[in-house]
Design a protein around this motif. Structure first.
Motif: not given
Length: 208
Positions: A96-108, A141-151
């Motif tokens: 559980t996170f505060d999206p104003a302080r850390i993004s989902y992309r940063q977590l992935v 979240q899927s598109g963000i997670a897949r972009a992170s995975r691609a990187a």
């Protein structure tokens, strides 16, 4: 790795892996900086949930990290049921996170660097289907997670990278004695982590 095999390995090291002998009460992760009050949830499977939980709890903006199980077919499974096999669950952590302080992309992005995504059979000294890795992502979240995975794949190589992005699954918390294990039992967890060769393997995989 079977329960008996893992017990034998860890007994030799005078340690216990993801199976503590004495229950320990959980405690919330410490948060620093202003809290916006907003909350979002992410779900990751990265092998032993003690390690995944500890990695995320250390990140500013993470409100809590809860160890448990996801991806299986049995409702409200116990730890013993999951490690015996047959439930289909992976050890997982709900963040559980505060999206104003850390993004989902940063977590992935952080998640990839804390696991060995080249191992399809488990993580470090914890082997078996229960310890397989995955990012469980909602449709949003899927598109963000897949972009992170691609990187991350660009660093590791597509032929070696095995950790998938999977559709989000029901999460079931593990027993209380598993929660915050690394923080509440630093000596035992530190010995387990060293014995399993986590840092050495991560350096070999990620070059750090």
């Amino acid at each position: 790795m079977s329960i008996l095999s893992r017990m034998a390995v860890l007994a030799a090291a005078a340690l216990v892996a993801c199976s503590p002998g004495e229950p320990a009460a959980g405690a919330p992760a410490v948060q620093s900086g202003p809290d916006s009050g907003r909350r979002e949830v992410a779900l990751f499977a990265g092998g032993c949930f003690w390690s995944v939980e500890a990695n995320f709890e250390a990140m500013p903006g993470v409100v809590s990290a809860v160890s448990g199980f996801a991806g299986g077919t049995v409702a409200n499974p116990t730890y013993d049921q999951v490690v015996r096999g047959g439930t289909g669950h992976l050890e997982a952590v709900q963040v559980t996170f505060d999206p104003a302080r850390i993004s989902y992309r940063q977590l992935v992005d952080r998640f990839w660097r804390t696991i060995d995504p080249t191992d399809p059979d488990g993580q470090f000294c914890d082997q078996g289907a229960t310890y397989a890795t995955a990012v469980f992502a909602t449709p949003a979240q899927s598109g963000i997670a897949r972009a992170s995975r691609a990187a991350a794949v660009a660093v590791i190589g597509a032929d070696r990278f095995t950790t998938p992005v999977r559709p989000v699954a029901r999460f079931w918390p593990a027993e209380a004695y598993h929660q915050d294990f690394a923080r509440l039992n630093p000596v035992r967890y530190g010995g387990y982590s060293r014995f399993c060769g986590r840092e050495a393997r991560l350096r070999a995989v990620w070059g750090r």
